[in-house]
Design a protein around this motif. Structure first.
Motif, mmCIF file in Angstrom:
data_model
loop_
_atom_site.group_PDB
_atom_site.id
_atom_site.type_symbol
_atom_site.label_atom_id
_atom_site.label_comp_id
_atom_site.label_asym_id
_atom_site.label_seq_id
_atom_site.Cartn_x
_atom_site.Cartn_y
_atom_site.Cartn_z
ATOM 1 N N LYS A 130 66.699 69.978 -18.390
ATOM 2 C CA LYS A 130 66.040 69.079 -17.427
ATOM 3 C C LYS A 130 65.874 67.663 -17.976
ATOM 4 C CE LYS A 130 63.052 72.482 -15.315
ATOM 5 N NZ LYS A 130 61.667 72.854 -15.275
ATOM 6 N N LYS A 131 65.919 67.528 -19.308
ATOM 7 C CA LYS A 131 65.640 66.220 -19.920
ATOM 8 C C LYS A 131 66.727 65.178 -19.660
ATOM 9 C CE LYS A 131 63.226 67.911 -23.935
ATOM 10 N NZ LYS A 131 63.594 68.412 -25.242
ATOM 11 N N THR A 132 67.983 65.641 -19.524
ATOM 12 C CA THR A 132 69.106 64.704 -19.432
ATOM 13 C C THR A 132 69.739 64.760 -18.051
ATOM 14 O OG1 THR A 132 69.566 65.566 -21.631
ATOM 15 C CG2 THR A 132 71.137 63.970 -20.776
ATOM 16 N N PRO A 133 70.035 63.596 -17.442
ATOM 17 C CA PRO A 133 70.689 63.651 -16.124
ATOM 18 C C PRO A 133 72.069 64.302 -16.225
ATOM 19 C CG PRO A 133 70.168 61.366 -16.762
ATOM 20 C CD PRO A 133 69.825 62.234 -17.922
ATOM 21 N N LEU A 134 72.442 65.042 -15.190
ATOM 22 C CA LEU A 134 73.757 65.703 -15.180
ATOM 23 C C LEU A 134 74.745 64.785 -14.443
ATOM 24 C CD1 LEU A 134 75.536 68.164 -15.770
ATOM 25 C CD2 LEU A 134 74.717 69.167 -13.638
ATOM 26 N N ASP A 135 75.833 64.432 -15.140
ATOM 27 C CA ASP A 135 76.797 63.465 -14.594
ATOM 28 C C ASP A 135 77.922 64.114 -13.799
ATOM 29 O OD1 ASP A 135 75.485 61.343 -15.845
ATOM 30 O OD2 ASP A 135 76.641 61.590 -17.695
ATOM 31 N N MET A 136 78.248 65.362 -14.135
ATOM 32 C CA MET A 136 79.447 65.947 -13.497
ATOM 33 C C MET A 136 79.380 67.469 -13.507
ATOM 34 S SD MET A 136 83.369 65.267 -14.745
ATOM 35 C CE MET A 136 84.674 66.444 -14.502
ATOM 36 N N VAL A 137 79.860 68.063 -12.424
ATOM 37 C CA VAL A 137 80.080 69.514 -12.386
ATOM 38 C C VAL A 137 81.555 69.746 -12.082
ATOM 39 C CG1 VAL A 137 79.632 71.623 -11.069
ATOM 40 C CG2 VAL A 137 77.725 70.189 -11.767
ATOM 41 N N PHE A 138 82.182 70.616 -12.848
ATOM 42 C CA PHE A 138 83.574 71.010 -12.590
ATOM 43 C C PHE A 138 83.582 72.480 -12.185
ATOM 44 C CE2 PHE A 138 87.807 72.489 -14.411
ATOM 45 C CZ PHE A 138 88.537 72.070 -13.308
ATOM 46 N N ILE A 139 84.007 72.739 -10.955
ATOM 47 C CA ILE A 139 83.993 74.103 -10.400
ATOM 48 C C ILE A 139 85.411 74.677 -10.458
ATOM 49 C CG2 ILE A 139 83.479 75.489 -8.356
ATOM 50 C CD1 ILE A 139 81.609 73.177 -7.417
ATOM 51 N N ASP A 140 85.551 75.791 -11.176
ATOM 52 C CA ASP A 140 86.878 76.420 -11.307
ATOM 53 C C ASP A 140 86.698 77.922 -11.590
ATOM 54 O OD1 ASP A 140 89.606 76.720 -11.451
ATOM 55 O OD2 ASP A 140 89.809 75.933 -13.473
ATOM 56 N N ALA A 141 85.912 78.581 -10.734
ATOM 57 C CA ALA A 141 85.665 80.019 -10.929
ATOM 58 C C ALA A 141 85.990 80.757 -9.628
ATOM 59 C CB ALA A 141 84.225 80.244 -11.382
ATOM 60 N N ASP A 142 85.250 81.823 -9.323
ATOM 61 C CA ASP A 142 85.527 82.623 -8.120
ATOM 62 C C ASP A 142 85.389 81.775 -6.850
ATOM 63 O OD1 ASP A 142 82.859 82.482 -9.038
ATOM 64 O OD2 ASP A 142 82.253 84.158 -7.772
ATOM 65 N N LYS A 143 86.449 81.784 -6.059
ATOM 66 C CA LYS A 143 86.540 80.882 -4.892
ATOM 67 C C LYS A 143 85.475 81.212 -3.834
ATOM 68 C CE LYS A 143 89.855 79.699 -7.373
ATOM 69 N NZ LYS A 143 89.371 78.933 -8.523
ATOM 70 N N ILE A 144 85.123 82.465 -3.741
ATOM 71 C CA ILE A 144 84.145 82.900 -2.736
ATOM 72 C C ILE A 144 82.781 82.237 -2.956
ATOM 73 C CG2 ILE A 144 83.416 84.975 -4.026
ATOM 74 C CD1 ILE A 144 83.989 85.117 -0.317
ATOM 75 N N SER A 145 82.527 81.809 -4.208
ATOM 76 C CA SER A 145 81.204 81.254 -4.540
ATOM 77 C C SER A 145 81.180 79.726 -4.556
ATOM 78 C CB SER A 145 80.755 81.767 -5.912
ATOM 79 O OG SER A 145 80.746 83.162 -5.962
ATOM 80 N N TYR A 146 82.257 79.073 -4.127
ATOM 81 C CA TYR A 146 82.316 77.613 -4.244
ATOM 82 C C TYR A 146 81.144 76.915 -3.532
ATOM 83 C CZ TYR A 146 86.702 76.702 -6.794
ATOM 84 O OH TYR A 146 87.665 76.581 -7.768
ATOM 85 N N ASN A 147 80.733 77.427 -2.357
ATOM 86 C CA ASN A 147 79.615 76.771 -1.661
ATOM 87 C C ASN A 147 78.291 76.979 -2.380
ATOM 88 O OD1 ASN A 147 80.521 75.383 0.887
ATOM 89 N ND2 ASN A 147 81.602 77.353 1.006
ATOM 90 N N HIS A 148 78.176 78.132 -3.002
ATOM 91 C CA HIS A 148 76.985 78.396 -3.814
ATOM 92 C C HIS A 148 76.935 77.400 -4.988
ATOM 93 C CE1 HIS A 148 73.838 80.886 -5.553
ATOM 94 N NE2 HIS A 148 74.445 80.696 -6.710
#
Ligand SMILES: C[S@@+](CC[C@H](N)C(=O)[O-])C[C@H]1O[C@@H](n2cnc3c(N)ncnc32)[C@H](O)[C@@H]1O
Length: 222
Positions: A130-148
């Motif tokens: 929580k201390k550091t801002p998150l700059d980027m998320v890279f999504i490359d896992a199970d396709k069914i969960s992409y919206n999650h």
């Protein structure tokens, strides 16, 4: 995911995205076990360029496999930058640990083991995270969960940060009027919804880069 490269992809890889022996070793190993589902070197270089352009320092990657994409990204991070990568398959985790231990950027990488759907809420609750801002998320896992995963990224990526996702063409299925044979209707629906969400110009400056697999890139505007 790396498919058989087209001449253009091959040209880009040879001129701009040469692999060192570590990346080449991972690539060969995955090919030898028919697990060649990692990004290509051209996409690795593209991720590096995005990281440099947006001055990204902190990344969460969902879907490590053997750490191929993780290493491309970690190598583009400045000193003090960090990538946390999530994976649930013990065999993949073992390969990734080995890859990271051989790399010069291992101090920039944390791997969390388990199902991302369970790990992400735990990560959110971690006081250090929580201390550091998150700059980027890279999504490359199970396709069914992409919206999650997008729900999580929307909550945690800072305004102006990046959400990037691979395989958003869903192997050529996403633009078809109905799910083709071999693609689960639920996955097809989920990926279409994911792309529609990221296409919302009120919330994102975004597009799908037409790589072989489709690489969604979105700057979060809220
Ligand atoms: C396409 S591979 C990732 C490739 C990697 N990003 C690369 O390009 O080098 C997908 C990975 O996501 C992992 N995975 C799938 N569903 C997951 C989940 N729910 N939680 C964590 N990992 C998951 C798989 O075990 C696999 O290692």
């Amino acid at each position: 995911m790396s498919r058989q490269p087209t001449p253009a992809t091959h040209y880009i890889r040879s001129l701009y995205a040469a692999q060192d022996s570590l990346l080449e070793g991972i690539d060969n190993r995955l090919k030898s076990i028919n697990m060649d589902i990692h990004i290509g070197a051209d996409e690795g270089k593209l991720l590096q360029l995005l990281i440099a352009l947006r001055e990204i320092r902190t990344i969460v990657e969902i879907g490590t496999l053997a750490g191929y994409s993780t290493l491309w990204m970690a190598r583009a991070l400045p000193e003090g930058g960090h990538i946390t990568t999530l994976n649930k398959e013990p065999q993949h985790i073992a390969m990734a640990r080995e890859s990271f231990s051989k790399s010069e950027v291992k101090h920039k990488i944390t791997m969390l083991e388990g199902d991302a759907r369970e790990l992400l809420p735990r990560l959110s609750a971690n006081p250090d995270f929580k201390k550091t801002p998150l700059d980027m998320v890279f999504i490359d896992a199970d396709k069914i969960s992409y919206n999650h995963y997008l729900d999580w990224a929307e909550t945690h990526v800072r305004k102006g940060g990046l959400i990037v996702a691979d395989n958003t063409f869903l192997f050529g299925a996403v633009w078809q009027d109905s799910p083709p044979e071999g693609v689960a209707p639920t996955t097809w629906k989920e990926m279409r919804r994911f792309n529609e969400r990221l296409a919302d110009a009120k919330h994102y400056m975004s597009t799908i880069l037409p790589t072989q697999e489709g690489l969604s890139v979105a700057i979060k505007l809220f």
